[in-house]
Design a protein around this motif. Structure first.
Motif, mmCIF file in Angstrom:
data_model
loop_
_atom_site.group_PDB
_atom_site.id
_atom_site.type_symbol
_atom_site.label_atom_id
_atom_site.label_comp_id
_atom_site.label_asym_id
_atom_site.label_seq_id
_atom_site.Cartn_x
_atom_site.Cartn_y
_atom_site.Cartn_z
ATOM 1 N N LYS A 1 0.833 -1.202 0.000
ATOM 2 C CA LYS A 1 0.000 0.000 0.000
ATOM 3 C C LYS A 1 0.869 1.253 0.000
ATOM 4 O O LYS A 1 0.556 2.246 -0.668
ATOM 5 C CB LYS A 1 -0.918 -0.006 1.223
ATOM 6 C CG LYS A 1 -1.918 1.143 1.231
ATOM 7 C CD LYS A 1 -2.861 1.037 2.417
ATOM 8 C CE LYS A 1 -3.868 2.179 2.411
ATOM 9 N NZ LYS A 1 -4.792 2.110 3.569
ATOM 10 N N LEU A 2 1.991 1.195 0.726
ATOM 11 C CA LEU A 2 2.920 2.329 0.770
ATOM 12 C C LEU A 2 3.510 2.602 -0.608
ATOM 13 O O LEU A 2 3.638 3.765 -1.025
ATOM 14 C CB LEU A 2 4.035 2.043 1.774
ATOM 15 C CG LEU A 2 5.128 3.119 1.899
ATOM 16 C CD1 LEU A 2 4.523 4.436 2.370
ATOM 17 C CD2 LEU A 2 6.215 2.657 2.864
ATOM 18 N N LEU A 3 3.856 1.544 -1.345
ATOM 19 C CA LEU A 3 4.392 1.709 -2.696
ATOM 20 C C LEU A 3 3.384 2.424 -3.598
ATOM 21 O O LEU A 3 3.742 3.312 -4.378
ATOM 22 C CB LEU A 3 4.746 0.343 -3.293
ATOM 23 C CG LEU A 3 5.926 -0.412 -2.671
ATOM 24 C CD1 LEU A 3 6.092 -1.764 -3.351
ATOM 25 C CD2 LEU A 3 7.215 0.396 -2.783
ATOM 26 N N GLU B 1 0.877 4.386 -2.601
ATOM 27 C CA GLU B 1 0.682 5.764 -2.146
ATOM 28 C C GLU B 1 1.839 6.654 -2.592
ATOM 29 O O GLU B 1 1.640 7.820 -2.959
ATOM 30 C CB GLU B 1 0.546 5.799 -0.619
ATOM 31 C CG GLU B 1 -0.718 5.136 -0.090
ATOM 32 C CD GLU B 1 -1.981 5.758 -0.659
ATOM 33 O OE1 GLU B 1 -2.013 6.997 -0.825
ATOM 34 O OE2 GLU B 1 -2.927 5.009 -0.953
ATOM 35 N N ARG B 2 3.061 6.121 -2.584
ATOM 36 C CA ARG B 2 4.219 6.901 -3.035
ATOM 37 C C ARG B 2 4.102 7.256 -4.507
ATOM 38 O O ARG B 2 4.441 8.364 -4.920
ATOM 39 C CB ARG B 2 5.506 6.107 -2.786
ATOM 40 C CG ARG B 2 5.965 6.090 -1.336
ATOM 41 C CD ARG B 2 7.226 5.256 -1.183
ATOM 42 N NE ARG B 2 7.737 5.297 0.181
ATOM 43 C CZ ARG B 2 8.773 4.575 0.602
ATOM 44 N NH1 ARG B 2 9.403 3.756 -0.237
ATOM 45 N NH2 ARG B 2 9.186 4.670 1.853
ATOM 46 N N PHE B 3 3.621 6.296 -5.302
ATOM 47 C CA PHE B 3 3.471 6.578 -6.733
ATOM 48 C C PHE B 3 2.380 7.618 -6.961
ATOM 49 O O PHE B 3 2.524 8.509 -7.805
ATOM 50 C CB PHE B 3 3.126 5.296 -7.500
ATOM 51 C CG PHE B 3 3.017 5.520 -8.990
ATOM 52 C CD1 PHE B 3 4.140 5.457 -9.798
ATOM 53 C CD2 PHE B 3 1.797 5.828 -9.578
ATOM 54 C CE1 PHE B 3 4.050 5.688 -11.161
ATOM 55 C CE2 PHE B 3 1.697 6.064 -10.940
ATOM 56 C CZ PHE B 3 2.834 5.992 -11.733
ATOM 57 N N LYS B 4 1.294 7.514 -6.206
ATOM 58 C CA LYS B 4 0.161 8.428 -6.400
ATOM 59 C C LYS B 4 0.517 9.864 -6.039
ATOM 60 O O LYS B 4 -0.159 10.799 -6.470
ATOM 61 C CB LYS B 4 -1.038 7.943 -5.576
ATOM 62 C CG LYS B 4 -1.646 6.656 -6.137
ATOM 63 C CD LYS B 4 -2.643 6.024 -5.191
ATOM 64 C CE LYS B 4 -3.910 6.819 -5.071
ATOM 65 N NZ LYS B 4 -4.915 6.124 -4.230
ATOM 66 N N VAL B 5 1.583 10.034 -5.251
ATOM 67 C CA VAL B 5 2.052 11.390 -4.951
ATOM 68 C C VAL B 5 2.605 12.043 -6.217
ATOM 69 O O VAL B 5 2.469 13.251 -6.428
ATOM 70 C CB VAL B 5 3.141 11.354 -3.849
ATOM 71 C CG1 VAL B 5 3.791 12.721 -3.688
ATOM 72 C CG2 VAL B 5 2.528 10.907 -2.525
ATOM 73 N N ARG B 6 3.196 11.212 -7.098
ATOM 74 C CA ARG B 6 3.821 11.727 -8.319
ATOM 75 C C ARG B 6 2.872 11.757 -9.512
ATOM 76 O O ARG B 6 3.090 12.504 -10.459
ATOM 77 C CB ARG B 6 5.045 10.880 -8.675
ATOM 78 C CG ARG B 6 6.101 10.817 -7.584
ATOM 79 C CD ARG B 6 7.399 10.242 -8.119
ATOM 80 N NE ARG B 6 7.213 8.911 -8.675
ATOM 81 C CZ ARG B 6 7.347 7.793 -7.968
ATOM 82 N NH1 ARG B 6 7.645 7.859 -6.682
ATOM 83 N NH2 ARG B 6 7.180 6.613 -8.535
ATOM 84 N N TRP C 1 -1.444 -2.959 -10.918
ATOM 85 C CA TRP C 1 -1.389 -2.091 -9.745
ATOM 86 C C TRP C 1 -2.786 -1.717 -9.258
ATOM 87 O O TRP C 1 -3.036 -1.650 -8.050
ATOM 88 C CB TRP C 1 -0.584 -0.828 -10.060
ATOM 89 C CG TRP C 1 0.895 -1.047 -10.064
ATOM 90 C CD1 TRP C 1 1.737 -1.017 -11.136
ATOM 91 C CD2 TRP C 1 1.714 -1.354 -8.930
ATOM 92 N NE1 TRP C 1 3.028 -1.281 -10.746
ATOM 93 C CE2 TRP C 1 3.045 -1.493 -9.394
ATOM 94 C CE3 TRP C 1 1.460 -1.530 -7.578
ATOM 95 C CZ2 TRP C 1 4.108 -1.783 -8.548
ATOM 96 C CZ3 TRP C 1 2.518 -1.829 -6.726
ATOM 97 C CH2 TRP C 1 3.825 -1.949 -7.215
ATOM 98 N N GLN D 1 -4.481 -2.502 -5.710
ATOM 99 C CA GLN D 1 -5.079 -1.444 -4.898
ATOM 100 C C GLN D 1 -6.459 -1.864 -4.393
ATOM 101 O O GLN D 1 -6.802 -1.640 -3.230
ATOM 102 C CB GLN D 1 -5.198 -0.154 -5.713
ATOM 103 C CG GLN D 1 -5.805 1.003 -4.932
ATOM 104 C CD GLN D 1 -5.860 2.280 -5.756
ATOM 105 O OE1 GLN D 1 -5.322 3.306 -5.380
ATOM 106 N NE2 GLN D 1 -6.516 2.222 -6.896
#
Length: 206
Positions: free
Chosen positions: A47-49, A51-56, A68, A72
Motif C-alpha cells: 500500500k505504501l508503494l 501511495e508513493r506513486f500516487k504522490v507523483r 497495480w 489497490q
C-alpha cells in the motif's frame, strides 16, 4: 548483458511477481480478520508503494497499471477487514459477519450469509450432511449445496473450525465440499469463474 536488456528483464520479472501476488491474494479470504492481520506487514508495504506513486501521478499512468489497480482494490478490501475486526469480536460465538451479512455455525448447524444464499447456484436441500473438523472431530451440519453443471458440493465455512484453524471435511470422500467464498461461487455464462473469464472482463485476467 546490455543495460537496456537488463532493464527489460527486471521489468518482466517484476511483472511476473506482481501477477503471482495478485493471484495469491485473490485466493485468500481477505474478509477474515485473522488472515489479514497475519498479512498486515506485507499489505502495508504494498500500500505504501502505491501511495508513493500516487504522490507523483495517477496510478492509471503507471507501467502495468492494470496489475497495480487490481492490487489497490485487494488492499482496500484488506484494510476494510482490519477496521471491522473489533466488530467481529463482539458477535455471538459461532457467528461471523462478512460483507454479505451474517454467516453462522451456531448450534452446530451451518447457515451461509444472505449474499451466498441468493446465489442462483446455491440452494438449501433441507437434508443435513454431517461434516467433521479435520483436527478435533467436531461435527457440523450443513444442508446447503452449490450445484454447477451437474456437480454438487456441500457448502462449508471458508475459515473452517476457527478454534482449531482446521477445515471441515466429510468422512465420505465421494461427497465434495466447497468453501463459502462468494467470488468462487460466482460463475459466468461461459461456465467458469466470472473473475477469471476473459470474455466477461474478469478482474483476475491480464
Amino acid at each position: 548483458m546490455p543495460e537496456d536488456a537488463q532493464e527489460r528483464l527486471q521489468a518482466n520479472l517484476q511483472g511476473q511477481l506482481r501477477k503471482l501476488i495478485c493471484q495469491g491474494l485473490t485466493c485468500l479470504d481477505l474478509s477474515d480478520a485473522g488472515t489479514v492481520s497475519q498479512l498486515e506487514p506485507a499489505l502495508s508495504f504494498m500500500k505504501l508503494l502505491i501511495e508513493r506513486f500516487k504522490v507523483r501521478g495517477q496510478l492509471e499512468e503507471a507501467l502495468s497499471a492494470k496489475q497495480w489497480m487490481l492490487l489497490q482494490g485487494i488492499l482496500a478490501d484488506g484494510a476494510t477487514t482490519l477496521v471491522e475486526a473489533n466488530l467481529e469480536s463482539s458477535l455471538t460465538e459461532g457467528s461471523v459477519r462478512r460483507k454479505g451479512g451474517l454467516r453462522t455455525t451456531k448450534g452446530g448447524v451451518y447457515t451461509p450469509n444472505p449474499k451466498i444464499q441468493v446465489n442462483p447456484l446455491v440452494r438449501n436441500t433441507g437434508t443435513h450432511v454431517i461434516l467433521t473438523c479435520s483436527k478435533c472431530g467436531l461435527e457440523l451440519k450443513s444442508s446447503w449445496v452449490f450445484e454447477h453443471r451437474g456437480k454438487v458440493a456441500t457448502l462449508v465455512p471458508t475459515d473452517g473450525h476457527s478454534a482449531c484453524r482446521a477445515k471441515y471435511v466429510h468422512t465420505d470422500a465421494k461427497i465434495s465440499v466447497k468453501r463459502d467464498i462468494a467470488t468462487n461461487l460466482n460463475m459466468c455464462i461461459h461456465g467458469g469463474l466470472a473473475t477469471q473469464c476473459v470474455k466477461c472482463g474478469g478482474s483476475q485476467t491480464c
